[in-house]
Design a protein around this motif. Structure first.
Motif, PDB file in Angstrom:
ATOM      1  N   LEU A 185       0.839  -1.202   0.000  1.00  0.00           N
ATOM      2  CA  LEU A 185       0.000   0.000   0.000  1.00  0.00           C
ATOM      3  C   LEU A 185       0.875   1.253   0.000  1.00  0.00           C
ATOM      4  O   LEU A 185       0.639   2.198  -0.754  1.00  0.00           O
ATOM      5  CB  LEU A 185      -0.924  -0.004   1.222  1.00  0.00           C
ATOM      6  CG  LEU A 185      -2.037  -1.067   1.200  1.00  0.00           C
ATOM      7  CD1 LEU A 185      -2.704  -1.173   2.564  1.00  0.00           C
ATOM      8  CD2 LEU A 185      -3.065  -0.739   0.117  1.00  0.00           C
ATOM      9  N   PHE A 237       1.137   4.156  -3.003  1.00  0.00           N
ATOM     10  CA  PHE A 237       0.920   5.598  -2.819  1.00  0.00           C
ATOM     11  C   PHE A 237       2.196   6.393  -3.087  1.00  0.00           C
ATOM     12  O   PHE A 237       2.130   7.513  -3.594  1.00  0.00           O
ATOM     13  CB  PHE A 237       0.346   5.885  -1.428  1.00  0.00           C
ATOM     14  CG  PHE A 237      -1.150   5.676  -1.366  1.00  0.00           C
ATOM     15  CD1 PHE A 237      -2.023   6.705  -1.662  1.00  0.00           C
ATOM     16  CD2 PHE A 237      -1.686   4.427  -1.050  1.00  0.00           C
ATOM     17  CE1 PHE A 237      -3.404   6.517  -1.635  1.00  0.00           C
ATOM     18  CE2 PHE A 237      -3.067   4.230  -1.020  1.00  0.00           C
ATOM     19  CZ  PHE A 237      -3.928   5.274  -1.319  1.00  0.00           C
ATOM     20  N   VAL A 266      -5.967   8.535   4.810  1.00  0.00           N
ATOM     21  CA  VAL A 266      -6.875   7.430   5.172  1.00  0.00           C
ATOM     22  C   VAL A 266      -7.782   7.801   6.346  1.00  0.00           C
ATOM     23  O   VAL A 266      -8.776   7.123   6.589  1.00  0.00           O
ATOM     24  CB  VAL A 266      -6.158   6.083   5.467  1.00  0.00           C
ATOM     25  CG1 VAL A 266      -5.468   5.551   4.232  1.00  0.00           C
ATOM     26  CG2 VAL A 266      -5.213   6.199   6.639  1.00  0.00           C
ATOM     27  N   HIS A 301     -11.589   7.775   6.385  1.00  0.00           N
ATOM     28  CA  HIS A 301     -12.436   6.685   6.887  1.00  0.00           C
ATOM     29  C   HIS A 301     -13.090   7.047   8.217  1.00  0.00           C
ATOM     30  O   HIS A 301     -13.883   6.283   8.746  1.00  0.00           O
ATOM     31  CB  HIS A 301     -11.635   5.385   6.986  1.00  0.00           C
ATOM     32  CG  HIS A 301     -11.252   4.836   5.643  1.00  0.00           C
ATOM     33  ND1 HIS A 301     -10.210   3.959   5.452  1.00  0.00           N
ATOM     34  CD2 HIS A 301     -11.798   5.036   4.408  1.00  0.00           C
ATOM     35  CE1 HIS A 301     -10.118   3.659   4.162  1.00  0.00           C
ATOM     36  NE2 HIS A 301     -11.071   4.300   3.508  1.00  0.00           N
ATOM     37  N   CYS A 321     -15.210   9.234   8.240  1.00  0.00           N
ATOM     38  CA  CYS A 321     -16.580   9.511   7.773  1.00  0.00           C
ATOM     39  C   CYS A 321     -17.045   8.452   6.801  1.00  0.00           C
ATOM     40  O   CYS A 321     -17.805   8.740   5.877  1.00  0.00           O
ATOM     41  CB  CYS A 321     -16.642  10.891   7.144  1.00  0.00           C
ATOM     42  SG  CYS A 321     -16.600  12.186   8.384  1.00  0.00           S
ATOM     43  N   LYS A 369     -18.474   4.430   5.573  1.00  0.00           N
ATOM     44  CA  LYS A 369     -19.208   3.197   5.844  1.00  0.00           C
ATOM     45  C   LYS A 369     -18.846   2.204   4.746  1.00  0.00           C
ATOM     46  O   LYS A 369     -18.455   2.605   3.653  1.00  0.00           O
ATOM     47  CB  LYS A 369     -20.717   3.448   5.810  1.00  0.00           C
ATOM     48  CG  LYS A 369     -21.221   4.330   6.937  1.00  0.00           C
ATOM     49  CD  LYS A 369     -22.727   4.517   6.823  1.00  0.00           C
ATOM     50  CE  LYS A 369     -23.254   5.377   7.969  1.00  0.00           C
ATOM     51  NZ  LYS A 369     -24.695   5.674   7.773  1.00  0.00           N
ATOM     52  N   GLN A 370     -18.978   0.936   5.059  1.00  0.00           N
ATOM     53  CA  GLN A 370     -18.717  -0.071   4.037  1.00  0.00           C
ATOM     54  C   GLN A 370     -20.035  -0.744   3.641  1.00  0.00           C
ATOM     55  O   GLN A 370     -20.917  -0.919   4.480  1.00  0.00           O
ATOM     56  CB  GLN A 370     -17.677  -1.083   4.519  1.00  0.00           C
ATOM     57  CG  GLN A 370     -18.110  -1.977   5.678  1.00  0.00           C
ATOM     58  CD  GLN A 370     -18.991  -3.134   5.257  1.00  0.00           C
ATOM     59  OE1 GLN A 370     -18.862  -3.651   4.143  1.00  0.00           O
ATOM     60  NE2 GLN A 370     -19.916  -3.545   6.121  1.00  0.00           N
TER      61      GLN A 370
HETATM   62  C1  HEM Z   1      -5.075   2.244   1.682  1.00  0.00           C
HETATM   63  C2  HEM Z   1      -5.933   3.005   1.075  1.00  0.00           C
HETATM   64  C3  HEM Z   1      -7.418   2.738   1.078  1.00  0.00           C
HETATM   65  C4  HEM Z   1      -8.104   1.566   1.048  1.00  0.00           C
HETATM   66  C5  HEM Z   1      -7.547   0.151   0.977  1.00  0.00           C
HETATM   67  C6  HEM Z   1      -9.522   1.899   1.097  1.00  0.00           C
HETATM   68  C7  HEM Z   1     -10.545   0.982   1.070  1.00  0.00           C
HETATM   69  C8  HEM Z   1     -11.896   1.276   1.224  1.00  0.00           C
HETATM   70  C9  HEM Z   1     -12.952   0.321   1.243  1.00  0.00           C
HETATM   71  C10 HEM Z   1     -12.793  -1.186   1.089  1.00  0.00           C
HETATM   72  C11 HEM Z   1     -14.116   0.996   1.450  1.00  0.00           C
HETATM   73  C12 HEM Z   1     -15.539   0.384   1.585  1.00  0.00           C
HETATM   74  C13 HEM Z   1     -16.252   0.413   0.279  1.00  0.00           C
HETATM   75  C14 HEM Z   1     -17.554  -0.349   0.385  1.00  0.00           C
HETATM   76  O1  HEM Z   1     -17.556  -1.486   0.874  1.00  0.00           O
HETATM   77  O2  HEM Z   1     -18.615   0.182  -0.023  1.00  0.00           O
HETATM   78  C15 HEM Z   1     -13.774   2.389   1.565  1.00  0.00           C
HETATM   79  C16 HEM Z   1     -14.688   3.371   1.793  1.00  0.00           C
HETATM   80  C17 HEM Z   1     -14.368   4.713   1.826  1.00  0.00           C
HETATM   81  N1  HEM Z   1     -13.124   5.258   1.592  1.00  0.00           N
HETATM   82 FE1  HEM Z   1     -11.388   4.273   1.429  1.00  0.00          FE
HETATM   83  N2  HEM Z   1      -9.647   3.254   1.164  1.00  0.00           N
HETATM   84  C18 HEM Z   1      -8.397   3.804   1.137  1.00  0.00           C
HETATM   85  C19 HEM Z   1      -8.089   5.149   1.126  1.00  0.00           C
HETATM   86  C20 HEM Z   1      -9.018   6.169   1.106  1.00  0.00           C
HETATM   87  C21 HEM Z   1      -8.725   7.548   0.886  1.00  0.00           C
HETATM   88  C22 HEM Z   1      -7.331   8.098   0.588  1.00  0.00           C
HETATM   89  C23 HEM Z   1      -9.907   8.223   0.953  1.00  0.00           C
HETATM   90  C24 HEM Z   1     -10.189   9.708   0.793  1.00  0.00           C
HETATM   91  C25 HEM Z   1      -9.314  10.659   0.870  1.00  0.00           C
HETATM   92  C26 HEM Z   1     -10.933   7.256   1.240  1.00  0.00           C
HETATM   93  C27 HEM Z   1     -12.256   7.548   1.453  1.00  0.00           C
HETATM   94  C28 HEM Z   1     -13.247   6.620   1.682  1.00  0.00           C
HETATM   95  C29 HEM Z   1     -14.605   6.972   2.035  1.00  0.00           C
HETATM   96  C30 HEM Z   1     -15.136   8.365   2.311  1.00  0.00           C
HETATM   97  C31 HEM Z   1     -15.316   5.771   2.109  1.00  0.00           C
HETATM   98  C32 HEM Z   1     -16.804   5.589   2.445  1.00  0.00           C
HETATM   99  C33 HEM Z   1     -17.615   5.433   1.193  1.00  0.00           C
HETATM  100  C34 HEM Z   1     -19.083   5.288   1.522  1.00  0.00           C
HETATM  101  O3  HEM Z   1     -19.464   5.286   2.705  1.00  0.00           O
HETATM  102  O4  HEM Z   1     -19.879   5.189   0.568  1.00  0.00           O
HETATM  103  N3  HEM Z   1     -10.372   6.012   1.303  1.00  0.00           N
HETATM  104  N4  HEM Z   1     -12.417   2.548   1.410  1.00  0.00           N
END
Ligand code: HEM
Ligand code: NAG
Length: 351
Positions: free
Chosen positions: A223, A227, A241, A244, A246, A248-249
């Motif tokens: 990871l 990046f 990161v 996260h 804010c 939900k999955q």
């Molecule tokens: C190592 C890096 C990252 C990984 C592996 C990752 C992985 C994930 C995963 C698996 C989800 C759940 C998606 C779902 O099941 O619907 C998620 C949601 C989310 N991620 Fe990440 N993410 C990473 C970095 C980031 C970054 C850099 C941001 C923003 C700057 C971000 C913002 C979000 C947000 C806001 C959600 C929620 C989406 C929702 O509730 O609809 N993530 N991420």
């Protein structure tokens, strides 16, 4: 490296006494990581405009990536600023992103993730191989490119349709709208910073290269390397990161759709950092494996812990980090216009 709120200055007089003075120190813009890399046309032609200078300063940690200054709509529009239309868009986005109780809602989280999934699909090694496309180019909103059907974009289909409608209504660029909406969503969450927001990007002419977004099951080294290939160092990744806080999955633990990654997914707070490393994790939460392995990686764990008790530090670092993310693949940085002034005011209070 780590910053302390108190700067202790020891003045030693060779003759009579030691005087210890301490006084508040402003939040430093650079916590002392590896030298920050420039991007896009700032690398090729250098600074040509005041916006170019501003973005360069933010990328280098010499200027803050956030700004509290709200600019008056009437004067901006009377002056025919390109920012004028973004006030109307901001009004529409507030309706989309703000929950009745004053927190930010599912559309807001999806918009934050959308901004990442559009901009993050870019790498330095692709660029070196002649594939300098993808990045913050709006390709994720262009239905014909099919990115909405990529596995990593699962869960984003609904916000993609909503953002396509906003772009059509106001006739703005897709690349700009995606990044604007991500920043608007962050400040719609209570405690969220006003990340400096620029418009004038060029929209995509082809889909983003595949395979550039992170897997939730990857090793921390992979990871971090992924990046770093986007010019995002471990410290910057630690701040990013935190989004996260804010989130939900919906597609990981399918038995519990909508489970959050911290106990307050409607608030842009630092509890995420603490709850990820808790020895007895909150069973209602779904902590991502990626967040767990990153939190315990030696390159990130110190900063991770520093954010737990320091909202201001995280907000400052997230803002600079997100400006960087929002410039990936943008090769006309000098031509952009800053429209941060059109974003809603930040809110410190929440229910
Ligand atoms: C190592 C890096 C990252 C990984 C592996 C990752 C992985 C994930 C995963 C698996 C989800 C759940 C998606 C779902 O099941 O619907 C998620 C949601 C989310 N991620 Fe990440 N993410 C990473 C970095 C980031 C970054 C850099 C941001 C923003 C700057 C971000 C913002 C979000 C947000 C806001 C959600 C929620 C989406 C929702 O509730 O609809 N993530 N991420
Ligand atoms: C972090 O979580 C632990 C429980 O895991 C709690 O005891 C501690 O007070 C929390 N720290 C902060 C700063 O919230």
């Amino acid at each position: 490296m780590l910053f302390s709120r108190i700067w202790v200055l020891v003045l030693t007089s060779p003759l009579f006494f030691n005087v210890v003075l301490s006084f508040p120190r402003p939040i430093p813009l650079n916590d002392g990581d590896a030298p920050k890399e420039l991007l896009g046309d700032l690398l090729t032609v250098g600074v040509r405009t005041t916006t170019g200078q501003t973005v360069q300063n933010i990328l280098l940690g010499l200027e803050s990536g956030q700004s509290a200054v709200v600019v008056d709509q009437t004067s901006a529009c009377a002056a025919q600023s390109v920012c004028c239309v973004w006030y109307s868009i901001a009004t529409d986005l507030t309706k989309l992103f703000l929950a009745r109780d004053g927190t930010c809602n599912d559309n807001a989280r999806a918009a934050i993730r959308l901004g990442f999934h559009d901009a993050g699909a870019w790498s330095k090694s692709n660029k070196a191989a002649g594939l300098d496309f993808g990045g913050a180019d709006g390709s994720i909103l262009i239905a014909a490119f099919g990115e909405q059907n990529r596995a990593e974009n699962n869960g984003l289909q609904d916000i993609i349709i909503k953002m396509q409608k906003v772009a059509t209504k106001w006739k703005v660029g897709l690349a700009d709208l995606v990044q604007y909406a991500a920043n608007h969503a962050v400040v719609t969450c209570p405690l969220g910073p006003r990340v400096r927001t620029f418009v004038g990007r060029k929209d995509a002419t082809q889909p983003a290269p595949p395979g550039l977004l992170p897997s939730v099951h990857a090793l921390s080294s992979d990871l971090i390397a992924l990046f770093q290939d986007k010019s995002i160092d471990p410290h910057t990744l630690t701040a990013l990161v935190g989004a996260h806080s804010c989130s939900k999955q919906f597609n990981q633990d399918t038995a519990h759709p909508g489970s959050a990654q911290d106990s307050t997914p409607g608030v842009w707070d630092v509890t995420f950092y603490n709850e990820t490393i808790a020895t007895k994790p909150n069973k209602k939460l779904f902590i991502f494996d990626s967040d767990k392995v990153l939190a315990s990686d030696a390159r990130m764990s110190t900063e991770w812990r520093a954010f737990i008790s320091d909202q201001a530090h995280w907000n400052e670092d997230y803002s600079a980090a997100y400006v960087r993310l929002s410039m990936l693949g943008v090769n006309n940085i000098n031509d952009l216009t800053e429209c941060t002034g059109t974003l809603p005011a930040a809110r410190q209070k929440f229910p």
